[in-house]
Design a protein around this motif. Structure first.
Motif, PDB file in Angstrom:
ATOM      1  N   MET A 125      -1.811  16.551  -1.550  1.00  0.00           N
ATOM      2  CA  MET A 125      -1.516  15.199  -1.083  1.00  0.00           C
ATOM      3  C   MET A 125      -1.387  14.297  -2.310  1.00  0.00           C
ATOM      4  O   MET A 125      -2.211  14.357  -3.224  1.00  0.00           O
ATOM      5  N   CYS A 126      -0.349  13.477  -2.291  1.00  0.00           N
ATOM      6  CA  CYS A 126      -0.070  12.667  -3.468  1.00  0.00           C
ATOM      7  C   CYS A 126       0.673  11.398  -3.045  1.00  0.00           C
ATOM      8  O   CYS A 126       1.567  11.454  -2.192  1.00  0.00           O
ATOM      9  N   PRO A 127       0.333  10.244  -3.640  1.00  0.00           N
ATOM     10  CA  PRO A 127       1.110   9.034  -3.366  1.00  0.00           C
ATOM     11  C   PRO A 127       2.571   9.254  -3.779  1.00  0.00           C
ATOM     12  O   PRO A 127       2.847   9.929  -4.782  1.00  0.00           O
ATOM     13  N   GLN A 128       3.469   8.702  -3.038  1.00  0.00           N
ATOM     14  CA  GLN A 128       4.906   8.899  -3.277  1.00  0.00           C
ATOM     15  C   GLN A 128       5.296   8.547  -4.720  1.00  0.00           C
ATOM     16  O   GLN A 128       6.073   9.248  -5.342  1.00  0.00           O
ATOM     17  N   GLU A 129       4.724   7.451  -5.260  1.00  0.00           N
ATOM     18  CA  GLU A 129       5.106   7.020  -6.609  1.00  0.00           C
ATOM     19  C   GLU A 129       4.576   7.948  -7.708  1.00  0.00           C
ATOM     20  O   GLU A 129       5.003   7.863  -8.850  1.00  0.00           O
ATOM     21  N   GLU A 130       3.657   8.842  -7.369  1.00  0.00           N
ATOM     22  CA  GLU A 130       3.104   9.788  -8.346  1.00  0.00           C
ATOM     23  C   GLU A 130       3.687  11.188  -8.212  1.00  0.00           C
ATOM     24  O   GLU A 130       3.333  12.086  -8.969  1.00  0.00           O
ATOM     25  N   ARG A 131       4.575  11.362  -7.271  1.00  0.00           N
ATOM     26  CA  ARG A 131       5.135  12.683  -6.969  1.00  0.00           C
ATOM     27  C   ARG A 131       5.777  13.329  -8.201  1.00  0.00           C
ATOM     28  O   ARG A 131       5.519  14.491  -8.512  1.00  0.00           O
ATOM     29  N   THR A 132       6.607  12.591  -8.907  1.00  0.00           N
ATOM     30  CA  THR A 132       7.301  13.130 -10.078  1.00  0.00           C
ATOM     31  C   THR A 132       6.306  13.556 -11.153  1.00  0.00           C
ATOM     32  O   THR A 132       6.448  14.622 -11.760  1.00  0.00           O
ATOM     33  N   ASN A 133       5.272  12.736 -11.372  1.00  0.00           N
ATOM     34  CA  ASN A 133       4.256  13.081 -12.365  1.00  0.00           C
ATOM     35  C   ASN A 133       3.489  14.335 -11.975  1.00  0.00           C
ATOM     36  O   ASN A 133       3.173  15.167 -12.827  1.00  0.00           O
ATOM     37  N   LEU A 134       3.168  14.464 -10.697  1.00  0.00           N
ATOM     38  CA  LEU A 134       2.447  15.643 -10.231  1.00  0.00           C
ATOM     39  C   LEU A 134       3.281  16.906 -10.427  1.00  0.00           C
ATOM     40  O   LEU A 134       2.785  17.916 -10.921  1.00  0.00           O
ATOM     41  N   VAL A 135       4.545  16.849 -10.066  1.00  0.00           N
ATOM     42  CA  VAL A 135       5.429  18.005 -10.231  1.00  0.00           C
ATOM     43  C   VAL A 135       5.553  18.370 -11.715  1.00  0.00           C
ATOM     44  O   VAL A 135       5.495  19.542 -12.090  1.00  0.00           O
TER      45      VAL A 135
ATOM     46  N   MET B 135       0.846  -1.178   0.000  1.00  0.00           N
ATOM     47  CA  MET B 135       0.000   0.000   0.000  1.00  0.00           C
ATOM     48  C   MET B 135       0.889   1.238   0.000  1.00  0.00           C
ATOM     49  O   MET B 135       1.828   1.343   0.761  1.00  0.00           O
ATOM     50  N   SER B 136       0.596   2.200  -0.876  1.00  0.00           N
ATOM     51  CA  SER B 136       1.441   3.378  -0.971  1.00  0.00           C
ATOM     52  C   SER B 136       1.002   4.430   0.034  1.00  0.00           C
ATOM     53  O   SER B 136      -0.178   4.574   0.346  1.00  0.00           O
ATOM     54  N   SER B 137       1.979   5.180   0.522  1.00  0.00           N
ATOM     55  CA  SER B 137       1.660   6.241   1.461  1.00  0.00           C
ATOM     56  C   SER B 137       1.661   7.569   0.728  1.00  0.00           C
ATOM     57  O   SER B 137       2.418   7.779  -0.208  1.00  0.00           O
ATOM     58  N   SER B 138       0.785   8.461   1.162  1.00  0.00           N
ATOM     59  CA  SER B 138       0.691   9.777   0.548  1.00  0.00           C
ATOM     60  C   SER B 138       1.472  10.774   1.370  1.00  0.00           C
ATOM     61  O   SER B 138       1.607  10.650   2.584  1.00  0.00           O
ATOM     62  N   SER B 139       2.007  11.749   0.654  1.00  0.00           N
ATOM     63  CA  SER B 139       2.691  12.836   1.333  1.00  0.00           C
ATOM     64  C   SER B 139       2.336  14.129   0.626  1.00  0.00           C
ATOM     65  O   SER B 139       1.859  14.126  -0.510  1.00  0.00           O
ATOM     66  N   SER B 140       2.565  15.226   1.283  1.00  0.00           N
ATOM     67  CA  SER B 140       2.235  16.520   0.725  1.00  0.00           C
ATOM     68  C   SER B 140       3.337  16.968  -0.228  1.00  0.00           C
ATOM     69  O   SER B 140       4.526  16.854   0.072  1.00  0.00           O
ATOM     70  N   VAL B 141       2.925  17.441  -1.396  1.00  0.00           N
ATOM     71  CA  VAL B 141       3.859  17.956  -2.390  1.00  0.00           C
ATOM     72  C   VAL B 141       3.498  19.415  -2.611  1.00  0.00           C
ATOM     73  O   VAL B 141       2.331  19.756  -2.798  1.00  0.00           O
TER      74      VAL B 141
END
Length: 105
Positions: A19-29, A1-7
């Motif tokens: 708030m974004c799952p860690q594995e999606e952070r790069t895509n969000l940025v 299960m992935s954890s979310s963090s604030s970006v």
């Protein structure tokens, strides 16, 4: 299960924490950078005033581009298929046009 963090991203001189799952952070940025670039282009044109209007115009432009790109592969596939069918028909015509005695060999 992935954890979310604030970006934290910056779009048109404003800061947003998302708030974004860690594995999606790069895509969000990357998406935020792309949106920021589009909004700055619209703002610099001077034709649209106000952050809300700029955001709507950017969303419309990005959506238009996305829909156009989704349609393009279908058109290319259709064109390629037509080309293959034409090629096959040409081959069939060529075989049918040859002397039947020559085909038996």
């Amino acid at each position: 299960m992935s954890s979310s963090s604030s970006v934290t991203v910056h779009i048109l001189d404003k800061e947003y924490s998302i708030m974004c799952p860690q594995e999606e952070r790069t895509n969000l940025v990357s998406a935020a950078r792309y949106l920021d670039t589009k909004m700055r282009e619209i703002r610099s044109s001077g034709k649209v005033i106000g952050a809300d209007r700029i955001a709507v115009m950017a969303a419309l432009n990005i959506t238009h581009d996305l829909l156009h790109k989704q349609e393009a592969p279908q058109a290319q596939t259709s064109s390629a298929t037509r080309e293959q069918v034409r090629d096959l028909l040409d081959r069939v015509d060529l075989v049918l046009a040859t002397d039947p005695n020559e085909r038996k060999s």
